[in-house]
Motif scaffolding. Structure first.
Motif, PDB file in Angstrom:
ATOM      1  N   ILE A 174       0.853  -1.193   0.000  1.00  0.00           N
ATOM      2  CA  ILE A 174       0.000   0.000   0.000  1.00  0.00           C
ATOM      3  C   ILE A 174       0.892   1.246   0.000  1.00  0.00           C
ATOM      4  O   ILE A 174       0.645   2.211  -0.745  1.00  0.00           O
ATOM      5  CB  ILE A 174      -0.939   0.013   1.215  1.00  0.00           C
ATOM      6  CG1 ILE A 174      -1.862  -1.216   1.199  1.00  0.00           C
ATOM      7  CG2 ILE A 174      -1.747   1.308   1.260  1.00  0.00           C
ATOM      8  CD1 ILE A 174      -2.751  -1.319  -0.009  1.00  0.00           C
ATOM      9  N   ALA A 175       1.932   1.215   0.826  1.00  0.00           N
ATOM     10  CA  ALA A 175       2.883   2.333   0.849  1.00  0.00           C
ATOM     11  C   ALA A 175       3.572   2.479  -0.501  1.00  0.00           C
ATOM     12  O   ALA A 175       3.860   3.601  -0.950  1.00  0.00           O
ATOM     13  CB  ALA A 175       3.911   2.114   1.953  1.00  0.00           C
ATOM     14  N   LEU A 176       3.848   1.359  -1.162  1.00  0.00           N
ATOM     15  CA  LEU A 176       4.450   1.397  -2.498  1.00  0.00           C
ATOM     16  C   LEU A 176       3.513   2.108  -3.471  1.00  0.00           C
ATOM     17  O   LEU A 176       3.945   2.969  -4.254  1.00  0.00           O
ATOM     18  CB  LEU A 176       4.749  -0.021  -2.985  1.00  0.00           C
ATOM     19  CG  LEU A 176       5.224  -0.150  -4.433  1.00  0.00           C
ATOM     20  CD1 LEU A 176       6.621   0.441  -4.593  1.00  0.00           C
ATOM     21  CD2 LEU A 176       5.212  -1.614  -4.879  1.00  0.00           C
ATOM     22  N   ALA A 177       2.233   1.729  -3.446  1.00  0.00           N
ATOM     23  CA  ALA A 177       1.260   2.350  -4.356  1.00  0.00           C
ATOM     24  C   ALA A 177       1.203   3.859  -4.136  1.00  0.00           C
ATOM     25  O   ALA A 177       1.133   4.645  -5.100  1.00  0.00           O
ATOM     26  CB  ALA A 177      -0.110   1.720  -4.145  1.00  0.00           C
ATOM     27  N   ARG A 178       1.254   4.288  -2.897  1.00  0.00           N
ATOM     28  CA  ARG A 178       1.201   5.727  -2.605  1.00  0.00           C
ATOM     29  C   ARG A 178       2.466   6.436  -3.095  1.00  0.00           C
ATOM     30  O   ARG A 178       2.402   7.558  -3.592  1.00  0.00           O
ATOM     31  CB  ARG A 178       1.008   5.928  -1.093  1.00  0.00           C
ATOM     32  CG  ARG A 178      -0.399   5.537  -0.634  1.00  0.00           C
ATOM     33  CD  ARG A 178      -0.521   5.467   0.868  1.00  0.00           C
ATOM     34  NE  ARG A 178      -1.916   5.206   1.272  1.00  0.00           N
ATOM     35  CZ  ARG A 178      -2.261   4.692   2.437  1.00  0.00           C
ATOM     36  NH1 ARG A 178      -1.321   4.372   3.342  1.00  0.00           N
ATOM     37  NH2 ARG A 178      -3.533   4.499   2.723  1.00  0.00           N
ATOM     38  N   SER A 179       3.607   5.768  -2.944  1.00  0.00           N
ATOM     39  CA  SER A 179       4.860   6.351  -3.432  1.00  0.00           C
ATOM     40  C   SER A 179       4.846   6.462  -4.957  1.00  0.00           C
ATOM     41  O   SER A 179       5.342   7.436  -5.529  1.00  0.00           O
ATOM     42  CB  SER A 179       6.045   5.505  -2.971  1.00  0.00           C
ATOM     43  OG  SER A 179       6.137   5.478  -1.562  1.00  0.00           O
TER      44      SER A 179
END
Length: 578
Positions: A174-179
């Motif tokens: 999820i953090a990857l998608a936001r980045s």
């Protein structure tokens, strides 16, 4: 005769023991070992048979050792057998028996050391890095250890499946998608500052490797998702980013020479109901209950809550405390997903499993081992966990702290470009995996004995130079001229290879292969150097065709074993040094 001379001698010891002390229980006989002696003055092999048999036989171990030694000394191939210490039997082999192992090695070729036993399927899970970026040096050690261990187990007779478990169901992706969304906005010329301010923890993955991912999404979707709520784009960006990160990871692994047989998605397993199935299985066994755990001492783990939770009775299988599998909000813990992962492996027929993890997961081992025991019901399933400590990359005496592309860590591909995959793989195995290590870039390219990969490759290149000059190898050559101490030391090392394969595989320790190859190279270099000082020990002598044929056979056997060991490590042998 078997390729494994230690097994042959062990069968002789057991045969004599059966005559001397008939009726010993099988569990006693299984403990009888034949091991290489540490000092050549004590013979070639030592057995613990007398000490193992003493208590069940009700006899003095030294008396048993003396009688057993006398019986073994009468066997053809044994020069002498002597009692030693508290009850060991030291065995010295006849030179002829040692010499006769060379045709065995030459006939087996690179398969020498391959176990004839069929040990069944085994699953080796390794690397399994979060799909959030390229691999770094920490992943590299686990990749090398796991791959070499899988090769070693295959050599030892296992049917090995190399598995990568994709951690694509957690908060990291999820953090990857936001980045990636930030990079998407940047690719469109929009400022991401306002969005970043709304994200708890900010932009977690800031490496430049996400720039092309954001650019690709901008090209594909334009400004469709600018200023749109997360739920309109999060799944799309996550899936696309994970796919691209897995492409990077596969490229990195291929450059290192690592290829997995299976990639298993955690998210696909969860969405298919794998967690519910595994937990239901444990509940049917009476191993799931609801309760409140005592607050842990020290650092509080993420899955502890001061309220009632669904718990697994892991203490029934050797763990310190029972473990939460479901939080009070109804979501599954990470441990529950891990239970499902191992249940899935077992459903695919794997009764033996190995996980290669970073040392930071050391506190997690007992609960997962407990889960495997519980899932198996009959206790026959076995999970071993190999832990890999951190690696520090050094150059010119200073630590190398980060790569230009990742920004926060040393990428695997940077290391490979600096020294090459063979040096990386070999040197990563020159320390036991649970010991911290420094990877010195200067030492990795040095052409000295202190650089193990150079030292071993140089031994193989020297072997190949002799064999090219000799033109042919006579597997039926008379070998009685091979009696110099340096020649016999080399043969003794060669015949220990099958045993080392068995022992290293059982211990799950591939670094033993690297150590063995370094010692074998040392024995060969010692013989090479002896030939410089003593012309009678030179490999090729025109006026002595019989001696030359024998020594060429010895060189050919050495080259075969070096290649066999390097294949286990995944290192390509060189034909000549450049």
């Amino acid at each position: 005769m078997s390729e494994n001379l230690f097994l042959v001698l062990r069968s002789w010891v057991l045969a004599e023991l059966a005559v001397l002390l008939p009726g010993l229980p099988e569990e006693v006989l299984r403990k009888v070992e034949l091991t290489p002696t540490r000092d050549a003055a004590h013979g070639d092999m030592a057995s613990n048979a007398a000490m193992v048999a003493a208590k069940p036989a009700g006899k003095n171990p030294r008396e048993i050792a003396a009688t057993l030694s006398e019986a073994l000394s009468k066997r053809e191939g044994i020069a002498k057998a002597e009692p030693a210490g508290p009850g060991f039997v030291n065995i010295t082999l006849e030179t002829g028996l040692l010499q006769r192992q060379l045709p065995v090695i030459l006939a087996a070729e690179q398969k020498y050391g391959q176990s004839p036993a069929l040990r069944g399927p085994i699953n080796v899970e390794y690397v399994s890095a979060n799909p959030t970026g390229p691999l770094h040096v920490g992943h590299c050690r686990g990749a090398v250890v796991g791959d070499a261990l899988a090769n070693l187990l295959s050599k030892a007779g296992y049917d090995v499946t190399k598995e990568y478990y994709i951690n694509d169901a957690g908060a990291q992706v999820i953090a990857l998608a936001r980045s990636v969304y930030v990079r998407y906005l940047e690719a469109l010329g929009r400022s991401p500052d306002a969005y970043i301010a709304t994200v708890n923890g900010g932009m977690q993955y800031g490496g430049a490797y996400l720039l092309p991912v954001g650019a690709a999404l901008a090209e594909a979707h334009g400004d469709n998702f600018v200023d749109e709520p997360e739920d309109s784009w999060l799944d799309l960006f996550r899936d696309f980013a994970v796919e691209k990160m897995l492409e990077l990871i596969r490229e990195d692994l291929a450059a290192l020479g690592v290829r997995h047989d299976v990639f298993i998605s955690e998210r696909a397993m969860v969405e298919a109901g794998g967690v519910e199935t595994a937990i239901d299985d444990l509940e049917e066994k009476g191993l799931i209950y609801r309760g409140v755990l005592e607050p842990p001492k020290g650092k509080t783990p993420d899955d502890w809550e001061p309220r009632e939770q669904m718990l697994f009775r892991s203490t029934a299988f050797g763990d310190d405390v029972d473990r939460p599998v479901q939080k009070s909000d109804g979501s599954w813990t990470y441990f529950a997903n891990d239970i499902a992962n191992h249940a899935d492996k077992m459903s695919r027929g794997f009764g033996e499993m190995i996980n290669v993890w970073g040392a930071d997961h050391g506190g997690y081992v007992r609960r997962v081992v407990a889960a495997v025991k519980a899932l198996s019901g009959n206790g026959e399933a076995r999970l071993d966990v190999v832990l890999c400590q951190i690696v520090r990359v050094m150059k010119d005496g200073e630590p190398v702290r980060m790569s230009k592309r990742a920004g926060t860590f040393v990428e695997l591909r940077d290391l490979l470009e600096e020294v090459g995959p063979d040096a990386v793989r070999f040197l990563m195995l020159m320390r036991k995996s649970d010991a911290q290590m420094e990877f010195d870039l200067n030492a990795a390219v040095a052409q000295t004995r202190e650089n193990p990969v150079f030292y071993v490759q140089y031994a193989h290149a020297r072997c190949r130079s002799v064999l090219r000059a000799a033109a042919q190898v006579d597997a039926g050559a008379a070998l009685d001229s091979l009696n110099a101490p340096e020649e016999l030391a080399l043969i003794r090392r060669l015949i220990s290879w099958p045993r080392l394969v068995e022992q290293a595989a059982e211990a799950r320790e591939p670094h033993r292969v690297a150590f063995f190859l370094y010692e074998l190279a040392g024995d060969f270099h010692a013989l090479w150097n002896a030939g410089r000082e003593n012309a009678t020990l030179r490999f090729l002598q025109e006026d002595k065709p019989a001696e030359t044929a024998a020594r060429v056979a010895l060189v050919a056997a050495t080259a075969l074993v070096l290649r066999s060991g390097l294949a286990v490590l995944g290192v390509t042998p060189v034909e000549e040094m450049r």
